[in-house]
Scaffold this motif. Structure first.
Motif: not given
Length: 671
Positions: A236-244
């Protein structure tokens, strides 16, 4: 409004078309606005259709069969009250993330690695909710998982992101395999994989027990149940924030949907012991999730671990619903299931809001480490305000929405004395205590998250240069903050909207709430419990306004501003402030057993100019006790079996012959 599933499938097709379009235009400078505008429009339309259907005629169903998939079944899609509610959750999160992405996406370093898979991810989640046969469900589930994995790997040059993507892919494959086995057991020897045939089949108690265990593995791994949670704080932290925000606030709820669809719908009447099992894992998940969140100094990892805690709360409520339903306590089962579904919606609101806030901080400062933040309330006042709303909501404090769903869960816990089984009489109060503990720890966790990030003085030059984020990002955050407040002060609207879902799953519903005077909610009876979010909000607003007026009217002239007190030292600087690690130190020492935490102090000799050092070591027990032995065993087996690749042709043919004979014997002896 009777909503046809074919209309929703057209929306899914539009999302897939947007994904294809994004591949063609992803390197164009206007691609970000084009793709996110399209996903925003499509998600908003699907959201409006789902809300209208749930509010007007949620009992109506619709089925479509397409000539795809398995030859004798095709691809079947079905819309009912349960799917409609989760469509609201998915497309609300999709619309909010798309609006946020219109601004945040402009700062994305590799948009061509995000834009094609973002609409595909939304399409996959919608397809899972509409699937009406096992093959379509699993295919959609795997499509959703692969699309989200590609988003996690968007910044694949980072070694930590590659590791997160690998672990996520392994856990997703394991979860899909568990779901495949579960549906295989449900379909039985007939091989009819339609949900309608599975409902009519009626599995034996042994099969039902196996399916429950497999669903806890399959859906639980995607949702983040302990001990299957290890991928979540990495991916979850690895993804871009809106994807998170989508993964944490929405995708985990698709996993909850899969669990509810199978356990509450396809398995038939529950057994009381199933409630014990789900309660145990739910309570364990809630406490361990928030304890790990408290220990974090990475803002996005903290939010990811907090998601694990909230998933635990949802599963506790689902376990209560199973226990009450097995004992023909329909009204209590409806209360517990309503609490679970309400928290599903609430978590989508405030966790998406908080990840958006973390993304705003990351955009403005380039930092996720709370030890390097601080003082942002002066540089980013609007983001600070909405992030504070999210912190209050997730801490289950009135008058925001998180309080209502957790309060309903506690009301369900209080009905445990009416349960006949002693295992449940003991388990439910114990889990209720764990819920209370997790709620208190959540409040401490988000005091730390907000205080260390936004209060005090800046700890780095990047924070001193920070500026407020763009209007699209702020608009998405303010919309979610408003929804957190509205769901908290008008919870009766949500509860009545959930009534068709609980009616279809447990055969009854909570009493109508909108007819109650003063818009109160009464879960059971007025003589036992009631809550009025609107009056609480008005009381807090009026009393806070009067207190502020009195202070400024009568005491402001007596105030004298000065530098922050430095414990007797003069201007010790930002480094003397509380840090995330020091804030959590007392709780880390109290709950050291949960992490095998240890502290080592290196104190130099008197007169030495070498700085003293405090080294803290913590362990993820689930990783060390479960996954490390498994990987060691796999490595050992691979080393021992490596010689097979050096066999002769004659040896290979002999092995194939033995395998065929064994397979034929197994088929002959199969009953």
């Amino acid at each position: 409004m009777n909503l046809d599933v074919a209309v929703l499938l057209c929306g899914v097709a539009a999302l897939l078309g947007t994904s294809v379009l994004a591949i063609a235009v992803s390197r164009h400078r206007s691609a970000t606005r084009l793709v996110y505008s399209a996903t925003l429009g499509i998600s908003a339309v699907l959201l409006a259709l789902a809300v209208g259907h749930l509010a007007t005629d949620a009992t109506a169903t619709s089925t479509v069969a397409l000539p795809l998939g398995l030859p004798w079944i095709g691809a079947r899609f079905h819309l009912d009250a349960l799917a409609t509610f989760f469509l609201v959750v998915v497309n609300l999160g999709g619309a909010a993330s798309s609006l946020y992405g219109l601004g945040y996406g402009l700062h994305e370093s590799a948009p061509h690695r995000v834009l094609p898979f973002f609409p595909a991810f939304l399409a996959g989640m919608n397809l899972v909710l509409l699937a009406d046969d096992a093959f379509t469900f699993l295919l959609s589930w795997e499509f959703m998982s692969l699309a989200s994995w590609l988003l996690v790997m968007a910044h694949h040059r980072d070694q930590d992101n590659r590791r997160a993507g690998y672990i996520y892919l392994v856990m997703a494959s394991f979860g899909t395999f568990a779901l495949l086995l579960a549906f295989g057991l449900l379909s039985g020897s007939s091989g009819d994989y339609t949900f309608e045939a599975i409902r009519a089949g009626g599995p034996t108690p042994l099969v039902a027990a196996a399916v429950l265990g497999l669903m806890l593995l399959g859906a639980g791994s995607k949702a983040g149940l302990v001990p299957l949670h290890v991928w979540l704080p990495l991916a979850h932290p690895a993804a871009p924030s809106h994807v998170s925000a989508l993964m944490s606030g929405v995708m985990t709820k698709v996993a909850v949907y899969g669990f509810i669809r199978v356990v509450f719908d396809l398995l038939g009447p529950p057994s009381w012991w199933s409630g014990v099992v789900v309660l145990f894992f739910g309570g364990l998940t809630a406490v361990l999730g928030i304890l790990h969140a408290l220990m974090e100094k990475d803002l996005k990892r903290l939010l990811a671990y907090s998601t694990i805690e909230n998933i635990g709360i949802i599963f506790v409520s689902l376990g209560l619903a199973l226990a009450f339903g097995a004992n023909a306590m329909g009204w209590a089962a409806a209360l517990a299931l309503t609490a679970a579904l309400f928290h599903v919606l609430n978590h989508a609101f405030f966790k998406s809001l908080l990840f958006f806030g973390a993304g705003a901080v990351l955009t403005a400062t380039g930092e996720r480490d709370m030890e390097k933040l601080g003082g942002l309330i002066h540089r980013m006042p609007l983001t600070s305000f909405v992030f504070l709303v999210g912190c209050v909501a997730i801490s289950a404090l009135p008058p925001f929405n998180g309080f209502v769903s957790e309060w309903l869960a506690f009301q369900a816990v209080l009905q445990s004395p009416d349960l006949p089984q002693w295992a449940l009489k003991v388990m439910v109060p114990a889990v209720g205590g764990l819920l209370a503990l997790s709620a208190a720890l959540a409040a401490a966790c988000f005091v730390k998250a907000f205080g260390i990030t936004f209060l005090g003085r800046p700890r780095s030059a990047a924070v001193e240069r920070a500026q407020e984020v763009d209007r699209c990002s702020l608009a998405a955050m303010f919309i979610l903050a408003s929804l957190c407040l509205l769901a908290g002060i008008l919870p009766g609207v949500v509860i009545d909207g959930l009534a068709p879902v609980t009616l279809s799953l447990v055969g009854t519903r909570m009493p109508p709430q909108m007819t109650q005077p003063w818009l109160s909610i009464v879960p059971i009876a007025e003589s036992r419990s009631s809550y009025n979010g609107l009056l609480v909000f008005l009381f807090i607003a009026v009393s806070a306004s009067l207190a502020a007026y009195a202070i400024h009217r009568f005491a402001s002239r007596a105030l004298r501003r000065g530098p922050a007190w430095g414990c007797g030292f003069q201007d010790i600087g930002p480094s003397g402030q509380y840090t995330a690690v020091s804030f959590a130190q007392p709780l880390r020492r109290v709950f050291a057993f949960a992490f095998r935490a240890s502290e080592e102090v290196d104190m130099p000799a008197p007169g030495s100019t070498v700085p003293a050092r405090l080294t803290v070591t913590m362990h993820d027990l689930a990783w060390e006790w479960l996954y490390v032995p498994i990987t060691d065993a796999v490595d050992y087996a691979i080393e021992r079996l490596n010689y097979l690749q050096f066999l002769t042709i004659r040896s290979y043919l002999s092995l194939v012959f033995v395998y065929l004979v064994a397979l034929l014997l197994a088929l002959t002896l199969w009953p």
